[in-house]
Scaffold this active site. Structure first.
Site, PDB file in Angstrom:
ATOM      1  N   SER A  21       0.840  -1.211   0.000  1.00 15.86           N
ATOM      2  CA  SER A  21       0.000   0.000   0.000  1.00 15.86           C
ATOM      3  C   SER A  21       0.868   1.252   0.000  1.00 15.86           C
ATOM      4  CB  SER A  21      -0.910  -0.005   1.235  1.00 15.86           C
ATOM      5  OG  SER A  21      -0.135  -0.133   2.414  1.00 15.86           O
ATOM      6  N   ASN A 108      -2.252  -2.178  13.002  1.00 16.93           N
ATOM      7  CA  ASN A 108      -3.702  -1.947  12.955  1.00 16.93           C
ATOM      8  C   ASN A 108      -4.108  -0.694  13.743  1.00 16.93           C
ATOM      9  OD1 ASN A 108      -3.575  -4.332  11.611  1.00 16.93           O
ATOM     10  ND2 ASN A 108      -4.705  -5.552  13.112  1.00 16.93           N
ATOM     11  N   THR A 153     -38.413  28.496 -10.294  1.00 22.00           N
ATOM     12  CA  THR A 153     -38.744  27.146  -9.832  1.00 22.00           C
ATOM     13  C   THR A 153     -39.007  26.350 -11.105  1.00 22.00           C
ATOM     14  OG1 THR A 153     -41.133  27.503  -9.697  1.00 22.00           O
ATOM     15  CG2 THR A 153     -39.877  28.022  -7.712  1.00 22.00           C
ATOM     16  N   HIS A 154     -38.615  25.101 -11.124  1.00 19.86           N
ATOM     17  CA  HIS A 154     -38.701  24.270 -12.340  1.00 19.86           C
ATOM     18  C   HIS A 154     -37.939  24.913 -13.488  1.00 19.86           C
ATOM     19  CE1 HIS A 154     -42.116  22.187 -10.318  1.00 19.86           C
ATOM     20  NE2 HIS A 154     -42.392  23.415  -9.909  1.00 19.86           N
ATOM     21  N   SER A 275     -12.201  27.753 -27.544  1.00 21.84           N
ATOM     22  CA  SER A 275     -12.254  26.542 -28.357  1.00 21.84           C
ATOM     23  C   SER A 275     -11.082  26.558 -29.323  1.00 21.84           C
ATOM     24  CB  SER A 275     -13.577  26.506 -29.137  1.00 21.84           C
ATOM     25  OG  SER A 275     -13.452  25.653 -30.272  1.00 21.84           O
ATOM     26  N   LYS A 281     -15.636  31.215 -29.342  1.00 25.55           N
ATOM     27  CA  LYS A 281     -16.060  30.551 -28.115  1.00 25.55           C
ATOM     28  C   LYS A 281     -15.321  31.007 -26.864  1.00 25.55           C
ATOM     29  CE  LYS A 281     -18.230  26.618 -28.149  1.00 25.55           C
ATOM     30  NZ  LYS A 281     -19.335  26.244 -27.309  1.00 25.55           N
ATOM     31  N   ASN A 283     -15.785  29.265 -23.078  1.00 22.16           N
ATOM     32  CA  ASN A 283     -16.572  28.242 -22.398  1.00 22.16           C
ATOM     33  C   ASN A 283     -16.405  28.333 -20.883  1.00 22.16           C
ATOM     34  OD1 ASN A 283     -17.279  27.151 -24.957  1.00 22.16           O
ATOM     35  ND2 ASN A 283     -15.283  26.136 -25.020  1.00 22.16           N
ATOM     36  N   GLU A 288     -17.835  23.758 -15.397  1.00 17.28           N
ATOM     37  CA  GLU A 288     -18.218  22.438 -15.922  1.00 17.28           C
ATOM     38  C   GLU A 288     -17.415  21.320 -15.252  1.00 17.28           C
ATOM     39  OE1 GLU A 288     -19.250  22.630 -20.475  1.00 17.28           O
ATOM     40  OE2 GLU A 288     -17.563  23.932 -20.023  1.00 17.28           O
ATOM     41  N   TYR A 315      -9.838  -5.935  12.686  1.00 18.02           N
ATOM     42  CA  TYR A 315      -9.173  -5.477  11.466  1.00 18.02           C
ATOM     43  C   TYR A 315      -9.294  -6.525  10.361  1.00 18.02           C
ATOM     44  CZ  TYR A 315      -5.722  -3.850   8.141  1.00 18.02           C
ATOM     45  OH  TYR A 315      -5.109  -3.417   6.995  1.00 18.02           O
ATOM     46  N   GLN A 320      -7.503  -1.596   4.065  1.00 16.84           N
ATOM     47  CA  GLN A 320      -6.438  -0.876   3.350  1.00 16.84           C
ATOM     48  C   GLN A 320      -7.011  -0.089   2.163  1.00 16.84           C
ATOM     49  OE1 GLN A 320      -2.536  -2.725   2.966  1.00 16.84           O
ATOM     50  NE2 GLN A 320      -2.808  -2.724   0.764  1.00 16.84           N
ATOM     51  N   LYS A 323      -8.073   4.161   1.825  1.00 12.64           N
ATOM     52  CA  LYS A 323      -7.337   5.391   1.534  1.00 12.64           C
ATOM     53  C   LYS A 323      -7.534   5.977   0.128  1.00 12.64           C
ATOM     54  CE  LYS A 323      -4.121   3.541   4.681  1.00 12.64           C
ATOM     55  NZ  LYS A 323      -4.983   2.363   4.528  1.00 12.64           N
TER      56      LYS A 323
END
Ligand code: ARG
Length: 473
Positions: A21, A108, A153-154, A275, A281, A283, A288, A315, A320, A323
Site C-alpha cells: 500500500s 492496525n 422554480t422548475h 475553443s 467561443k 466556455n 463544468e 481489522y 487498506q 485510503k
C-alpha cells in the site's frame, strides 16, 4: 523505488507487490512519525524504554521526518507500507534499539491513528478553501444585494429575487458543509493507539497518555472498535460528497447564466478557456469541471461504504482500501473549491440584461393575487381570478390591463416592477430590501465563527509538526 536489504519476515510473501500500500500510504508519513514519537515517549514514561532508548528512538524518528520532508528518504517498495519503511529505516539509523519502537503496538492501531491525524489536516485544508469561497460569495453578494433578478422554480421564471439573495443561498449551503466538516473532526477525537492488533497488550502501556500528547479528547473505549472504526473517513467522504453536490449546483448556474440564452453572466476568460476550433467561443470550463468531478467524489463515498459493508470485527485487510477514495475526494474537492472561488471572484454580471428579465410582468402574478387578498378576497379565489386573466390575455400579464380584473385597483399597475415587488417582500429570510441586510450581517458573523473553529483546528493540526520538530533540552 529501490529494494531494501532488510525485509522483515512478516512482509515476505510471493504476493508482496500485490499487498503493498506504499504508493498510497506514504502520504501518511508525517502522521505516522508523530504518532510513533508520542508512542515512544509513552513507552519511556511507563518504563518499557529507558530514557536513553527513548531519546535515541525519538531523535531517529525526527531524522526520518527531515529525510521525508527533504525528499531524501529512500522508500523501499518491498517493505509493504509506510509503517514498515519507517521502522526499517529507524533500525538502520539507531541499530537494534529501533526494534523496540513497535512494543505494545500493531500496524492496525497505528494506521487507524495515522488516519485520524490525517483527517484533521485534510479538514483544515478543505475548510480553509471553503471559507475563502464563502468569503468570495459574501463579497459578491454585498455588491449585488439589491440587484433584481428572476427567481426560478422548475427553471421557469417564478418571482423576483436579487442576485445577492441567490449568492447568499449558496453561502448557507456551504456554511452547513463547514459545520459538518468540523463536527466530523470532533467525532473523530478519540485516539485508537494502544488497541494493538485488536485486544490491547499484556504490557503496561498508557493509551491515555498518547491521546493527550496528540491532542485527542481521550483514548478508545473498545479495542475492537478502535482498530476497525472508519466512520471518520466515511463521514469525511459524505461531507465532501455533499459539498461537491453543492459546488456543482453553483457551477451549473454559472454555466446556465453564461449561455447566450440567459446572458446574465459575461462569457470571459475568468470563466474558462476558448475553443481550439471555433474562434468566437468562451466556455465556462472551470464550472463544468467542478460539476463533472462531483460524480467521482460521490463514487468515492460509495466505494468506501461498500468496502466496509459486512466486514467482521476487528481489522480486515479490506480496510487498506479506505485510503484511495479519501485521497481522491480530498484533493478533488480542494482544487475544485479553489477553482470555484476564482470563478465567483471573476464573474461579471450583465446587470442590464438581468434587470430586463427581472421586470418580466408575469412574475408579478402572485403579487396581484396577494393584492386581492389584502382587499379581502380569499386566496384561492384570487389565484383563479388572476390565472383566468393571465390565460385570457394569451399568457401575458400586461400591467396596463390589470385594472380590467374585478376587484383590482388600477393604480397597482405602476408597482408591477421588480423593485416594487421586492420592496413588498418583508418576510425575514426573503429577498426584500428591508430584510436582506440582516441576512447578510448574520452570514458575516457566521463566517467569523467558522474562522474561529478553523483556528482551533489549526492548533490541533500544528501538534504533528511540533512533535516532529521539538528540540529536547
Ligand atoms: N496497510 C495496512 C492498511 O492500510 C496497514 C495495516 C496492516 N495490518 C495488517 N495486519 N496487515 O490497512
Amino acid at each position: 523505488m529501490a529494494k531494501s536489504s532488510s525485509v522483515p519476515a512478516y512482509v515476505r510473501t510471493p504476493q508482496s507487490a500485490y499487498l503493498s500500500s506504499l504508493s498510497v500510504d506514504r502520504a501518511l508519513a508525517p502522521y505516522d512519525l508523530a504518532g510513533s514519537i508520542a508512542h515512544a515517549e509513552m513507552l519511556g514514561a511507563v518504563g518499557l524504554l529507558t530514557p536513553a532508548e527513548t531519546s535515541t528512538i525519538v531523535e531517529g524518528l525526527r531524522q526520518i521526518a527531515r529525510e521525508v520532508r527533504d525528499r531524501t528518504f529512500a522508500w523501499h517498495d518491498d517493505l509493504e507500507d509506510v509503517h514498515t519503511n519507517v521502522e526499517v529505516r529507524l533500525t538502520e539509523l539507531v541499530g537494534p534499539t529501533g526494534g523496540k519502537l513497535h512494543t505494545g503496538r500493531s500496524r492496525n492501531d497505528q494506521v487507524a491513528l495515522d488516519e485520524r491525524l490525517y483527517l484533521r489536516a485534510a479538514v483544515q485544508q478543505i475548510t480553509a478553501a471553503l471559507l475563502d469561497l464563502e468569503e468570495a460569495l459574501l463579497v459578491r453578494a454585498t455588491d449585488e444585494l439589491a440587484t433584481p433578478m428572476p427567481g426560478y422554480t422548475h427553471l421557469q421564471r417564478a418571482q423576483p429575487i436579487t442576485v445577492g439573495h441567490l449568492l447568499l443561498a449558496h453561502f448557507w449551503r456551504f456554511d452547513r458543509d463547514a459545520d459538518r466538516l468540523f463536527a466530523t473532526v470532533r467525532r473523530a477525537d478519540t485516539s485508537p493507539l494502544g488497541a494493538g492488533a485488536l485486544a490491547g497488550s499484556t504490557l503496561p502501556i498508557d493509551p491515555a497518555r498518547v491521546a493527550t500528547r496528540l491532542g485527542f479528547e481521550g483514548p478508545f473505549e473498545n479495542s475492537l472498535d478502535a482498530v476497525s472504526d472508519r466512520d471518520p473517513l466515511v463521514e469525511l467522504l459524505f461531507d465532501l460528497a455533499l459539498l461537491a453536490v453543492h459546488a456543482s449546483g453553483l457551477a451549473e448556474e454559472v454555466v446556465l447564466f453564461a449561455t447566450k440564452e440567459f446572458g446574465f453572466v459575461e462569457r470571459s476568460p475568468a470563466l474558462g478557456s476558448g475553443s481550439s476550433l471555433m474562434p468566437q467561443k468562451r466556455n465556462p470550463d472551470a464550472a463544468e469541471l467542478v460539476r463533472g468531478q462531483t460524480g467521482r467524489v460521490v463514487g468515492d463515498l460509495v466505494a468506501l461504504l461498500v468496502t466496509l459493508k459486512g466486514l467482521p470485527l476487528a481489522y480486515d485487510r479490506d480496510l487498506q482500501e479506505d485510503k484511495p477514495p479519501v485521497w481522491d475526494a480530498v484533493s478533488t474537492v480542494r482544487s475544485s473549491l479553489a477553482a470555484l472561488r476564482s470563478v465567483v471572484e471573476g464573474i461579471t454580471f450583465d446587470r442590464t440584461r438581468i434587470a430586463e428579465a427581472a421586470d418580466d410582468p408575469e412574475m408579478f402574478a402572485t403579487d396581484l393575487a396577494e393584492h386581492l387578498v389584502a382587499r379581502g378576497v380569499p386566496f384561492r379565489e384570487a389565484h383563479e381570478t388572476v390565472s383566468a386573466h393571465f390565460l385570457s390575455t394569451g399568457g401575458r400579464l400586461d400591467p396596463a390591463r390589470v385594472g380590467e380584473i374585478a376587484g383590482v385597483d388600477p393604480a397597482v399597475a405602476s408597482s408591477l416592477n421588480a423593485r416594487s415587488a421586492l420592496a413588498r417582500r418583508v418576510t425575514p429570510g426573503g429577498p426584500g430590501p428591508a430584510v436582506l441586510p440582516h441576512q447578510l450581517a448574520t452570514a458575516r458573523s457566521r463566517l467569523a465563527t467558522r474562522r474561529g473553529s478553523l483556528s482551533s483546528l489549526d492548533r490541533k493540526v500544528g501538534l504533528v509538526e511540533e512533535l516532529l520538530n521539538e528540540v529536547r533540552t
